[in-house]
Enzyme design. Structure first.
Site, PDB file in Angstrom:
ATOM      1  N   ILE A  22       0.838  -1.205   0.000  1.00  0.00           N
ATOM      2  CA  ILE A  22       0.000   0.000   0.000  1.00  0.00           C
ATOM      3  C   ILE A  22       0.876   1.259   0.000  1.00  0.00           C
ATOM      4  O   ILE A  22       0.574   2.246  -0.687  1.00  0.00           O
ATOM      5  CB  ILE A  22      -0.929  -0.012   1.228  1.00  0.00           C
ATOM      6  CG1 ILE A  22      -1.962  -1.141   1.104  1.00  0.00           C
ATOM      7  CG2 ILE A  22      -1.634   1.339   1.395  1.00  0.00           C
ATOM      8  CD1 ILE A  22      -2.767  -1.406   2.385  1.00  0.00           C
ATOM      9  N   ASP A  67      13.525   3.111  11.093  1.00  0.00           N
ATOM     10  CA  ASP A  67      12.640   2.155  11.752  1.00  0.00           C
ATOM     11  C   ASP A  67      11.638   2.960  12.576  1.00  0.00           C
ATOM     12  O   ASP A  67      12.043   3.713  13.480  1.00  0.00           O
ATOM     13  CB  ASP A  67      13.472   1.230  12.649  1.00  0.00           C
ATOM     14  CG  ASP A  67      12.645   0.142  13.324  1.00  0.00           C
ATOM     15  OD1 ASP A  67      11.437   0.357  13.541  1.00  0.00           O
ATOM     16  OD2 ASP A  67      13.212  -0.913  13.637  1.00  0.00           O
ATOM     17  N   VAL A  68      10.346   2.807  12.300  1.00  0.00           N
ATOM     18  CA  VAL A  68       9.343   3.654  12.983  1.00  0.00           C
ATOM     19  C   VAL A  68       9.266   3.388  14.482  1.00  0.00           C
ATOM     20  O   VAL A  68       8.707   4.186  15.223  1.00  0.00           O
ATOM     21  CB  VAL A  68       7.933   3.515  12.359  1.00  0.00           C
ATOM     22  CG1 VAL A  68       7.915   3.958  10.910  1.00  0.00           C
ATOM     23  CG2 VAL A  68       7.378   2.100  12.529  1.00  0.00           C
ATOM     24  N   ASN A  94       2.192   4.634   7.164  1.00  0.00           N
ATOM     25  CA  ASN A  94       1.688   3.398   6.555  1.00  0.00           C
ATOM     26  C   ASN A  94       2.368   2.138   7.097  1.00  0.00           C
ATOM     27  O   ASN A  94       1.776   1.059   7.070  1.00  0.00           O
ATOM     28  CB  ASN A  94       1.906   3.501   5.033  1.00  0.00           C
ATOM     29  CG  ASN A  94       1.852   2.156   4.350  1.00  0.00           C
ATOM     30  OD1 ASN A  94       0.773   1.638   4.068  1.00  0.00           O
ATOM     31  ND2 ASN A  94       3.014   1.563   4.083  1.00  0.00           N
ATOM     32  N   TYR A 162      -3.331  -7.030  16.608  1.00  0.00           N
ATOM     33  CA  TYR A 162      -3.458  -6.167  15.429  1.00  0.00           C
ATOM     34  C   TYR A 162      -4.700  -5.276  15.543  1.00  0.00           C
ATOM     35  O   TYR A 162      -4.645  -4.061  15.328  1.00  0.00           O
ATOM     36  CB  TYR A 162      -3.535  -7.031  14.169  1.00  0.00           C
ATOM     37  CG  TYR A 162      -3.560  -6.251  12.876  1.00  0.00           C
ATOM     38  CD1 TYR A 162      -2.378  -5.825  12.278  1.00  0.00           C
ATOM     39  CD2 TYR A 162      -4.766  -5.941  12.241  1.00  0.00           C
ATOM     40  CE1 TYR A 162      -2.402  -5.115  11.085  1.00  0.00           C
ATOM     41  CE2 TYR A 162      -4.798  -5.235  11.055  1.00  0.00           C
ATOM     42  CZ  TYR A 162      -3.606  -4.821  10.473  1.00  0.00           C
ATOM     43  OH  TYR A 162      -3.636  -4.119   9.295  1.00  0.00           O
ATOM     44  N   LYS A 166      -4.811  -1.109  15.755  1.00  0.00           N
ATOM     45  CA  LYS A 166      -5.452  -0.256  14.747  1.00  0.00           C
ATOM     46  C   LYS A 166      -6.554   0.605  15.359  1.00  0.00           C
ATOM     47  O   LYS A 166      -6.757   1.752  14.935  1.00  0.00           O
ATOM     48  CB  LYS A 166      -5.984  -1.115  13.596  1.00  0.00           C
ATOM     49  CG  LYS A 166      -4.883  -1.747  12.755  1.00  0.00           C
ATOM     50  CD  LYS A 166      -3.992  -0.693  12.101  1.00  0.00           C
ATOM     51  CE  LYS A 166      -2.947  -1.299  11.177  1.00  0.00           C
ATOM     52  NZ  LYS A 166      -2.122  -0.279  10.501  1.00  0.00           N
TER      53      LYS A 166
HETATM   54  P1  NDP Z   1       3.464  -4.677   3.608  1.00  0.00           P
HETATM   55  O1  NDP Z   1       4.000  -5.670   4.563  1.00  0.00           O
HETATM   56  O2  NDP Z   1       3.299  -5.062   2.188  1.00  0.00           O
HETATM   57  O3  NDP Z   1       4.344  -3.343   3.660  1.00  0.00           O
HETATM   58  C1  NDP Z   1       4.609  -2.736   4.884  1.00  0.00           C
HETATM   59  C2  NDP Z   1       5.883  -1.953   4.780  1.00  0.00           C
HETATM   60  O4  NDP Z   1       6.162  -1.382   6.058  1.00  0.00           O
HETATM   61  C3  NDP Z   1       7.086  -2.823   4.435  1.00  0.00           C
HETATM   62  O5  NDP Z   1       7.927  -2.172   3.510  1.00  0.00           O
HETATM   63  C4  NDP Z   1       7.760  -3.005   5.778  1.00  0.00           C
HETATM   64  O6  NDP Z   1       9.134  -3.253   5.703  1.00  0.00           O
HETATM   65  C5  NDP Z   1       7.518  -1.654   6.400  1.00  0.00           C
HETATM   66  N1  NDP Z   1       7.740  -1.694   7.824  1.00  0.00           N
HETATM   67  C6  NDP Z   1       7.358  -2.661   8.694  1.00  0.00           C
HETATM   68  N2  NDP Z   1       7.796  -2.377   9.919  1.00  0.00           N
HETATM   69  C7  NDP Z   1       8.484  -1.216   9.816  1.00  0.00           C
HETATM   70  C8  NDP Z   1       9.201  -0.424  10.742  1.00  0.00           C
HETATM   71  N3  NDP Z   1       9.336  -0.795  12.029  1.00  0.00           N
HETATM   72  N4  NDP Z   1       9.767   0.727  10.318  1.00  0.00           N
HETATM   73  C9  NDP Z   1       9.675   1.092   9.014  1.00  0.00           C
HETATM   74  N5  NDP Z   1       9.034   0.371   8.087  1.00  0.00           N
HETATM   75  C10 NDP Z   1       8.439  -0.774   8.488  1.00  0.00           C
HETATM   76  O7  NDP Z   1       2.084  -4.207   4.231  1.00  0.00           O
HETATM   77  P2  NDP Z   1       0.785  -3.560   3.550  1.00  0.00           P
HETATM   78  O8  NDP Z   1       1.159  -2.718   2.405  1.00  0.00           O
HETATM   79  O9  NDP Z   1      -0.222  -4.620   3.368  1.00  0.00           O
HETATM   80  O10 NDP Z   1       0.279  -2.682   4.756  1.00  0.00           O
HETATM   81  C11 NDP Z   1       0.506  -1.285   4.864  1.00  0.00           C
HETATM   82  C12 NDP Z   1      -0.362  -0.747   5.980  1.00  0.00           C
HETATM   83  O11 NDP Z   1      -1.731  -1.005   5.674  1.00  0.00           O
HETATM   84  C13 NDP Z   1      -0.077  -1.386   7.333  1.00  0.00           C
HETATM   85  O12 NDP Z   1      -0.195  -0.400   8.339  1.00  0.00           O
HETATM   86  C14 NDP Z   1      -1.208  -2.395   7.460  1.00  0.00           C
HETATM   87  O13 NDP Z   1      -1.503  -2.712   8.792  1.00  0.00           O
HETATM   88  C15 NDP Z   1      -2.324  -1.654   6.784  1.00  0.00           C
HETATM   89  N6  NDP Z   1      -3.408  -2.487   6.325  1.00  0.00           N
HETATM   90  C16 NDP Z   1      -3.143  -3.511   5.440  1.00  0.00           C
HETATM   91  C17 NDP Z   1      -4.182  -4.316   5.023  1.00  0.00           C
HETATM   92  C18 NDP Z   1      -3.969  -5.449   4.089  1.00  0.00           C
HETATM   93  O14 NDP Z   1      -4.886  -6.275   3.948  1.00  0.00           O
HETATM   94  N7  NDP Z   1      -2.828  -5.551   3.408  1.00  0.00           N
HETATM   95  C19 NDP Z   1      -5.557  -4.109   5.494  1.00  0.00           C
HETATM   96  C20 NDP Z   1      -5.715  -3.001   6.387  1.00  0.00           C
HETATM   97  C21 NDP Z   1      -4.671  -2.221   6.789  1.00  0.00           C
HETATM   98  P3  NDP Z   1       9.650  -4.768   5.847  1.00  0.00           P
HETATM   99  O15 NDP Z   1       9.423  -5.391   4.527  1.00  0.00           O
HETATM  100  O16 NDP Z   1      11.089  -4.595   6.202  1.00  0.00           O
HETATM  101  O17 NDP Z   1       8.864  -5.405   6.960  1.00  0.00           O
END
Ligand code: NDP
Length: 257
Positions: A22, A67-68, A94, A162, A166
């Protein structure tokens, strides 16, 4: 001139977790609207892959590794983007993780803490650091990625950590909106349904689980990242100038039943 309100020409946007899923779609949407965008991700390789994917579409973006869950890294990233770009107008919080399908009575301490740390604490550290810059400028728009899981408890999988994280994001969004509304900084959230990204890939391969998801979704399908990015773009832009503290559902009708 309604369409002009969606333009972000000359503005600077930061997307956490922008290297894939996303977040990457949000980066593309913001670029298309004319913003200079910075991918803020914890893994340099994922961020660079995202940057390369956008370059292939004609968009040049910057990367900051952060890292967030580390407020020191978040503060440093905000300072660096401000120093390099001179302004920060948009923040998309995000980055998020999930630990699907563990009954709460079995959840390990580290899994509870990890999910809350990234999904809730991380959003706060980012809002605080980048929000300070926006408050000093008297303008800015923050879009947090929440989830329908902050409103309902999903089925069939157990994921209380989770869901709670949220719900926290949603109320943090409202709280910051209330604090910062008179100071020019809007804070909103998007609450998506299941979206096709690396995050859901494993669960989606569990047919029994996937079938329950789809049966419980009025539109009968998962969403795509660009369908969330479009909502994020709206909230980030002046088209949403009267909106703050809103949790915008993009859930294919899931919470209607
Ligand atoms: P992805 O896992 O595809 O992407 C998430 C990204 O966030 C990755 O690049 C990941 O890096 C990065 N990330 C994770 N932890 C950290 C951190 N500590 N610091 C910096 N970056 C970090 O997830 P989505 O795109 O699916 O999700 C994006 C958002 O949307 C999230 O908040 C999720 O909860 C929310 N969401 C997603 C849904 C879904 O069905 N996909 C539904 C509803 C909400 P790395 O690869 O290193 O982990």
């Amino acid at each position: 001139m309604y369409l002009d309100r969606f333009r972000l020409t000359g503005r600077v946007a930061v997307v956490t977790g922008g290297g894939q899923g996303i977040g990457l779609a949000c980066v593309e949407a913001l670029c298309e609207a004319g913003a200079q965008v910075v991918i803020a991700d914890r893994d340099a390789r994922v961020a660079d892959e995202g940057r390369a994917a956008l370059l292939a579409k004609g968009y040049v973006v910057d990367v900051v590794v952060m890292d967030v869950t580390r407020p020191d890294e978040v503060d440093a990233a905000a300072a660096r983007v401000l120093a390099e770009k001179g302004r920060i107008d948009v923040l998309v919080c995000n980055a998020g993780i999930a630990r699907f399908d563990t009954a709460s009575e079995e959840v390990r301490d580290e899994d509870w803490l990890a999910v809350v740390d990234v999904n809730l604490n991380g959003v706060f550290w980012c809002c605080r650091a980048f929000g300070r810059v926006m408050l000093a400028a008297g303008r800015g728009s923050i879009v947090n990625i929440g989830s329908m899981s902050g409103i309902i408890a999903n089925k069939p999988q157990a994921q209380a950590n989770y869901n709670a994280s949220k719900a926290g994001v949603h109320h943090l969004t409202k709280s910051l909106a209330a604090e910062w509304g008179a100071r020019g900084v809007r804070v909103n959230a998007v609450a998506p349904t299941y979206i096709n990204t690396p995050l859901t890939a494993l669960s989606k391969s569990n047919k029994a689980m996937y079938d329950v998801w789809i049966e419980n979704t009025p539109m009968g399908r998962m969403g795509e990242p660009d369908e969330i990015a479009a909502v994020v773009l709206f909230l980030a832009s002046d088209a949403a100038s009267l909106m703050t503290g809103s949790i915008v559902l993009a859930d294919a009708g899931y919470t209607s039943w």
